[in-house]
Design a protein around this motif. Structure first.
Motif, short mmCIF file in Angstrom:
data_model
loop_
_atom_site.label_atom_id
_atom_site.label_comp_id
_atom_site.label_asym_id
_atom_site.label_seq_id
_atom_site.Cartn_x
_atom_site.Cartn_y
_atom_site.Cartn_z
N PRO A 83 -11.57 21.68 -15.84
CA PRO A 83 -12.57 22.37 -16.66
C PRO A 83 -13.89 21.61 -16.83
CG PRO A 83 -10.93 21.36 -18.06
CD PRO A 83 -10.45 21.16 -16.64
N ASN A 84 -13.90 20.32 -16.57
CA ASN A 84 -15.11 19.53 -16.83
C ASN A 84 -15.70 18.93 -15.57
OD1 ASN A 84 -14.94 19.96 -19.62
ND2 ASN A 84 -13.45 18.34 -19.82
N ALA A 85 -15.61 19.62 -14.46
CA ALA A 85 -16.15 19.12 -13.19
C ALA A 85 -17.64 19.43 -13.11
CB ALA A 85 -15.41 19.73 -12.02
N ASP A 86 -18.47 18.40 -13.07
CA ASP A 86 -19.91 18.56 -12.90
C ASP A 86 -20.34 17.76 -11.67
OD1 ASP A 86 -20.15 20.04 -15.20
OD2 ASP A 86 -20.88 18.38 -16.42
N LEU A 87 -21.23 18.33 -10.88
CA LEU A 87 -21.83 17.65 -9.76
C LEU A 87 -23.29 17.42 -10.14
CD1 LEU A 87 -21.69 16.63 -6.82
CD2 LEU A 87 -22.35 18.94 -6.11
N ILE A 88 -23.71 16.16 -10.16
CA ILE A 88 -25.05 15.81 -10.64
C ILE A 88 -25.84 15.18 -9.50
CG2 ILE A 88 -26.37 14.42 -12.28
CD1 ILE A 88 -23.85 14.51 -14.09
N LEU A 89 -27.03 15.72 -9.25
CA LEU A 89 -27.93 15.19 -8.23
C LEU A 89 -29.17 14.67 -8.94
CD1 LEU A 89 -28.71 14.77 -5.24
CD2 LEU A 89 -29.71 17.06 -5.31
N ILE A 90 -29.40 13.37 -8.85
CA ILE A 90 -30.60 12.76 -9.44
C ILE A 90 -31.67 12.77 -8.36
CG2 ILE A 90 -31.55 10.64 -10.42
CD1 ILE A 90 -28.67 10.00 -11.37
N SER A 140 -13.12 20.35 -4.70
CA SER A 140 -11.68 20.15 -4.89
C SER A 140 -11.30 20.18 -6.36
CB SER A 140 -11.24 18.81 -4.28
OG SER A 140 -11.45 18.79 -2.90
N LEU A 141 -12.12 19.56 -7.21
CA LEU A 141 -11.85 19.56 -8.65
C LEU A 141 -11.94 20.97 -9.23
CD1 LEU A 141 -13.84 16.37 -9.70
CD2 LEU A 141 -11.35 16.64 -9.70
N VAL A 142 -12.96 21.71 -8.82
CA VAL A 142 -13.14 23.08 -9.31
C VAL A 142 -11.97 23.95 -8.86
CG1 VAL A 142 -14.57 25.14 -9.15
CG2 VAL A 142 -15.64 22.91 -9.51
N ARG A 165 -24.41 21.03 -11.40
CA ARG A 165 -23.55 22.19 -11.14
C ARG A 165 -22.24 21.97 -11.88
NH1 ARG A 165 -23.07 22.59 -4.78
NH2 ARG A 165 -21.31 23.89 -5.39
N SER A 166 -21.88 22.92 -12.70
CA SER A 166 -20.64 22.82 -13.47
C SER A 166 -19.57 23.69 -12.82
CB SER A 166 -20.85 23.27 -14.91
OG SER A 166 -21.70 22.37 -15.56
N GLY A 167 -18.30 23.25 -13.02
CA GLY A 167 -17.18 23.97 -12.42
C GLY A 167 -16.75 25.18 -13.17
N THR A 189 -25.20 14.50 0.48
CA THR A 189 -24.46 15.02 -0.67
C THR A 189 -23.09 15.57 -0.29
OG1 THR A 189 -25.54 17.16 -0.40
CG2 THR A 189 -26.59 15.59 -1.89
N GLY A 190 -22.76 15.55 1.00
CA GLY A 190 -21.52 16.14 1.48
C GLY A 190 -20.25 15.65 0.81
N PRO A 191 -20.00 14.32 0.79
CA PRO A 191 -18.75 13.84 0.18
C PRO A 191 -18.62 14.20 -1.29
CG PRO A 191 -19.69 12.14 1.58
CD PRO A 191 -20.72 13.24 1.48
N GLY A 192 -19.70 14.07 -2.06
CA GLY A 192 -19.65 14.42 -3.48
C GLY A 192 -19.37 15.90 -3.69
N ALA A 193 -20.01 16.73 -2.87
CA ALA A 193 -19.79 18.17 -2.97
C ALA A 193 -18.34 18.54 -2.62
CB ALA A 193 -20.75 18.92 -2.06
N GLN A 194 -17.75 17.86 -1.65
CA GLN A 194 -16.35 18.12 -1.29
C GLN A 194 -15.41 17.74 -2.43
OE1 GLN A 194 -16.03 15.86 2.35
NE2 GLN A 194 -16.22 17.72 3.60
#
Length: 106
Positions: free
Chosen positions: A19-26, A12-14, A104-106, A3-8
């Protein structure tokens, strides 16, 4: 993959104030048969495996609702914002909810 690259990217977006940065883990769910396996190849199951609930309620739902939200303003509650509708991944045939996505929302 991890999940490292997506979390990075999300961080950065946050930090940039998006305002609409969400990180989604399925997540994988092995409650029923066949198992719903969330791995690196999950978004491509139609190319080499059976389409399952993770396809429908994962990348396909998110893409459809992001496009709808962007172009018509509809479906935004599913596309962004860490709502129950966004995390919902369907139900097994016995009515048990599939393990929801982690958002996770920003």
């Amino acid at each position: 993959v991890g999940t490292g690259p997506g979390a990075q990217i999300w961080t950065s977006l946050v930090e940039a104030g998006h305002p609409n940065a969400d990180l989604i883990l399925i997540r994988t769910d092995r409650h029923g048969d066949p198992n719903l396996v969330s791995d690196h190849f999950m978004p491509m199951t139609g190319l080499g495996g059976s389409v399952d609930a993770l396809d429908w309620f994962g990348p396909w739902k998110f893409l459809d609702m992001l496009m709808s939200c962007a172009f018509s303003g509809l479906g935004c509650d599913v596309a962004i914002g860490n709502s129950q509708a966004q995390a919902f991944m369907g139900s097994w045939s016995d009515g048990t909810p599939v393990t929801p996505a982690m958002v996770r929302s920003g």
